[in-house]
Design a protein around this motif. Structure first.
Motif, PDB file in Angstrom:
ATOM      1  N   VAL A  48       0.852  -1.186   0.000  1.00 55.62           N
ATOM      2  CA  VAL A  48       0.000   0.000   0.000  1.00 55.62           C
ATOM      3  C   VAL A  48       0.889   1.238   0.000  1.00 55.62           C
ATOM      4  O   VAL A  48       1.668   1.455   0.932  1.00 55.62           O
ATOM      5  CB  VAL A  48      -0.945   0.037   1.213  1.00 55.62           C
ATOM      6  CG1 VAL A  48      -1.795   1.310   1.175  1.00 55.62           C
ATOM      7  CG2 VAL A  48      -1.845  -1.194   1.227  1.00 55.62           C
ATOM      8  N   PHE A  49       0.773   2.021  -1.061  1.00 55.08           N
ATOM      9  CA  PHE A  49       1.530   3.256  -1.199  1.00 55.08           C
ATOM     10  C   PHE A  49       0.604   4.419  -0.851  1.00 55.08           C
ATOM     11  O   PHE A  49      -0.398   4.642  -1.532  1.00 55.08           O
ATOM     12  CB  PHE A  49       2.050   3.410  -2.627  1.00 55.08           C
ATOM     13  CG  PHE A  49       2.923   2.275  -3.080  1.00 55.08           C
ATOM     14  CD1 PHE A  49       4.292   2.303  -2.878  1.00 55.08           C
ATOM     15  CD2 PHE A  49       2.367   1.160  -3.695  1.00 55.08           C
ATOM     16  CE1 PHE A  49       5.101   1.252  -3.289  1.00 55.08           C
ATOM     17  CE2 PHE A  49       3.165   0.101  -4.110  1.00 55.08           C
ATOM     18  CZ  PHE A  49       4.536   0.152  -3.905  1.00 55.08           C
ATOM     19  N   GLY A  50       0.931   5.138   0.206  1.00 57.69           N
ATOM     20  CA  GLY A  50       0.092   6.244   0.637  1.00 57.69           C
ATOM     21  C   GLY A  50       0.669   7.584   0.219  1.00 57.69           C
ATOM     22  O   GLY A  50       1.885   7.783   0.231  1.00 57.69           O
ATOM     23  N   PHE A  51      -0.212   8.494  -0.165  1.00 57.32           N
ATOM     24  CA  PHE A  51       0.175   9.860  -0.512  1.00 57.32           C
ATOM     25  C   PHE A  51      -0.818  10.805   0.155  1.00 57.32           C
ATOM     26  O   PHE A  51      -2.033  10.657  -0.016  1.00 57.32           O
ATOM     27  CB  PHE A  51       0.133  10.084  -2.026  1.00 57.32           C
ATOM     28  CG  PHE A  51       1.067   9.211  -2.816  1.00 57.32           C
ATOM     29  CD1 PHE A  51       2.353   9.637  -3.116  1.00 57.32           C
ATOM     30  CD2 PHE A  51       0.657   7.959  -3.258  1.00 57.32           C
ATOM     31  CE1 PHE A  51       3.212   8.828  -3.850  1.00 57.32           C
ATOM     32  CE2 PHE A  51       1.509   7.144  -3.992  1.00 57.32           C
ATOM     33  CZ  PHE A  51       2.793   7.582  -4.289  1.00 57.32           C
ATOM     34  N   GLY A  52      -0.312  11.762   0.911  1.00 59.81           N
ATOM     35  CA  GLY A  52      -1.202  12.706   1.573  1.00 59.81           C
ATOM     36  C   GLY A  52      -0.441  13.930   2.039  1.00 59.81           C
ATOM     37  O   GLY A  52       0.789  13.975   1.989  1.00 59.81           O
ATOM     38  N   PHE A  93       4.751   5.767   2.688  1.00 61.48           N
ATOM     39  CA  PHE A  93       3.921   6.973   2.657  1.00 61.48           C
ATOM     40  C   PHE A  93       4.798   8.165   2.316  1.00 61.48           C
ATOM     41  O   PHE A  93       5.870   8.351   2.894  1.00 61.48           O
ATOM     42  CB  PHE A  93       3.240   7.213   4.003  1.00 61.48           C
ATOM     43  CG  PHE A  93       2.191   8.297   3.959  1.00 61.48           C
ATOM     44  CD1 PHE A  93       0.859   7.980   3.751  1.00 61.48           C
ATOM     45  CD2 PHE A  93       2.541   9.632   4.096  1.00 61.48           C
ATOM     46  CE1 PHE A  93      -0.113   8.977   3.686  1.00 61.48           C
ATOM     47  CE2 PHE A  93       1.588  10.635   4.030  1.00 61.48           C
ATOM     48  CZ  PHE A  93       0.251  10.303   3.828  1.00 61.48           C
ATOM     49  N   LEU A  94       4.340   8.971   1.365  1.00 64.03           N
ATOM     50  CA  LEU A  94       5.057  10.180   0.976  1.00 64.03           C
ATOM     51  C   LEU A  94       4.143  11.389   1.142  1.00 64.03           C
ATOM     52  O   LEU A  94       2.983  11.364   0.727  1.00 64.03           O
ATOM     53  CB  LEU A  94       5.521  10.093  -0.479  1.00 64.03           C
ATOM     54  CG  LEU A  94       6.829   9.337  -0.730  1.00 64.03           C
ATOM     55  CD1 LEU A  94       7.052   9.153  -2.219  1.00 64.03           C
ATOM     56  CD2 LEU A  94       7.999  10.080  -0.108  1.00 64.03           C
ATOM     57  N   TYR A  95       4.690  12.433   1.747  1.00 66.47           N
ATOM     58  CA  TYR A  95       3.930  13.667   1.899  1.00 66.47           C
ATOM     59  C   TYR A  95       3.912  14.423   0.576  1.00 66.47           C
ATOM     60  O   TYR A  95       4.949  14.587  -0.076  1.00 66.47           O
ATOM     61  CB  TYR A  95       4.539  14.531   2.998  1.00 66.47           C
ATOM     62  CG  TYR A  95       4.405  13.927   4.374  1.00 66.47           C
ATOM     63  CD1 TYR A  95       3.153  13.774   4.958  1.00 66.47           C
ATOM     64  CD2 TYR A  95       5.528  13.497   5.084  1.00 66.47           C
ATOM     65  CE1 TYR A  95       3.017  13.211   6.218  1.00 66.47           C
ATOM     66  CE2 TYR A  95       5.400  12.934   6.350  1.00 66.47           C
ATOM     67  CZ  TYR A  95       4.142  12.792   6.906  1.00 66.47           C
ATOM     68  OH  TYR A  95       4.008  12.229   8.149  1.00 66.47           O
ATOM     69  N   LEU A  96       2.746  14.890   0.183  1.00 59.96           N
ATOM     70  CA  LEU A  96       2.592  15.566  -1.101  1.00 59.96           C
ATOM     71  C   LEU A  96       3.419  16.844  -1.170  1.00 59.96           C
ATOM     72  O   LEU A  96       3.874  17.237  -2.247  1.00 59.96           O
ATOM     73  CB  LEU A  96       1.115  15.886  -1.349  1.00 59.96           C
ATOM     74  CG  LEU A  96       0.200  14.668  -1.522  1.00 59.96           C
ATOM     75  CD1 LEU A  96      -1.253  15.110  -1.652  1.00 59.96           C
ATOM     76  CD2 LEU A  96       0.615  13.844  -2.734  1.00 59.96           C
ATOM     77  N   GLU A  97       3.619  17.491  -0.028  1.00 63.21           N
ATOM     78  CA  GLU A  97       4.418  18.717  -0.025  1.00 63.21           C
ATOM     79  C   GLU A  97       5.864  18.455  -0.426  1.00 63.21           C
ATOM     80  O   GLU A  97       6.569  19.377  -0.851  1.00 63.21           O
ATOM     81  CB  GLU A  97       4.392  19.370   1.366  1.00 63.21           C
ATOM     82  CG  GLU A  97       3.048  19.962   1.748  1.00 63.21           C
ATOM     83  CD  GLU A  97       2.128  18.952   2.414  1.00 63.21           C
ATOM     84  OE1 GLU A  97       1.118  19.371   2.999  1.00 63.21           O
ATOM     85  OE2 GLU A  97       2.423  17.737   2.348  1.00 63.21           O
ATOM     86  N   LYS A  98       6.319  17.203  -0.279  1.00 64.84           N
ATOM     87  CA  LYS A  98       7.701  16.861  -0.611  1.00 64.84           C
ATOM     88  C   LYS A  98       7.863  16.474  -2.073  1.00 64.84           C
ATOM     89  O   LYS A  98       8.988  16.305  -2.546  1.00 64.84           O
ATOM     90  CB  LYS A  98       8.186  15.689   0.256  1.00 64.84           C
ATOM     91  CG  LYS A  98       7.878  15.806   1.737  1.00 64.84           C
ATOM     92  CD  LYS A  98       8.516  17.014   2.376  1.00 64.84           C
ATOM     93  CE  LYS A  98       8.273  17.018   3.884  1.00 64.84           C
ATOM     94  NZ  LYS A  98       8.748  18.246   4.531  1.00 64.84           N
TER      95      LYS A  98
END
Length: 252
Positions: free
Chosen positions: A119-123, A138-143
């Protein structure tokens, strides 16, 4: 790449995700496999989602219409969950990417991972920690952004003081090194990376470093040695105790 053959589904909570980040999201997923299933959920009559229109067409994303049957309730969440479970039972996927900052998807993520799906999360950075930790990655969208060569750049690197001040990060790295070290205290970067990956949704880019080795070295807590492509590391001995201030009173 090891993940090049992963079959992925991309499910977007358009009510809680900016359309401007779809290109870097797809670029990131392309590093792991192919997202042949692409769906975005929302009430498309809402002017708030107008920015998604061009992105849907340009990236072959199927819009899933969900009316707001009750004020204050998000019907898109339930539709995403139902579709995700249908995809799970279809047994045709290796992983699911969920784009949302809503912690309500945490039980869904846990269920998908229970059946061995990645599961790849983006938020956004406001995403509650339970959802972040539940994802495989999980990757932060701001990054996220896109460079001219198609890569996604890391955020501004955190300083050594900031990294050492993050107790959870320090504990994670130290535990990984200690768990995989040999009798001399040295371990291979690959073993550390595997241990870290099993502990949660860790990604060095969320700290501003493209590589795990760079992040580890930046903390100043580990000795790193390189030989060609091989990277080994060990925890540095504890820093010497701080000397007492001059002029202090002496006991006795």
């Amino acid at each position: 790449m090891a993940d090049a053959e992963l079959r992925l589904a991309l499910l977007i909570d358009a009510d809680n995700a900016p359309a401007s980040k779809i290109e870097p999201i797809l670029t990131e997923l392309a590093r792991h496999g192919v997202a042949n299933v692409r769906r975005a959920y929302g009430n498309w009559k809402n002017p708030h989602l107008k920015g998604w229109e061009a992105a849907l067409h340009a990236h072959a994303i199927r819009p899933i219409q969900q009316f707001a049957y009750t004020s204050g309730k998000n019907a898109s969440d339930m539709a995403m969950v139902i579709d995700a479970m249908d995809l799970l039972y279809g047994r045709t996927l290796d992983g699911v990417a969920i784009v949302s900052s809503d912690a309500d998807f945490t039980p869904l993520v846990m269920r998908l991972r229970h059946d061995n799906l990645r599961v790849f999360g983006f938020g956004e950075e406001k995403t509650p920690e339970p959802f972040v930790k539940a994802c495989s990655t999980f990757l932060y969208l701001e990054k996220l952004g896109v460079l001219d060569n198609g890569d996604t750049p890391a955020a501004k690197p955190k300083t050594a003081a900031q990294l050492r001040g993050d107790a959870a990060l320090v504990q994670l790295l130290r535990s990984a090194v200690q768990a995989s070290a040999d009798e001399s205290g040295w371990t291979h970067l690959g073993a550390v990376g595997s241990h870290v990956a099993n502990q949660g949704s860790f990604d060095s880019r969320n700290y501003g470093y493209r590589k795990l080795s760079d992040l580890i070295e930046a903390t100043g807590l580990f000795e790193v040695r390189r030989s060609g492509q091989a990277v080994e590391l060990r925890e540095l001995p504890n820093a010497p105790a701080r000397r007492p201030r001059r002029g202090g009173s002496n006991a006795g």
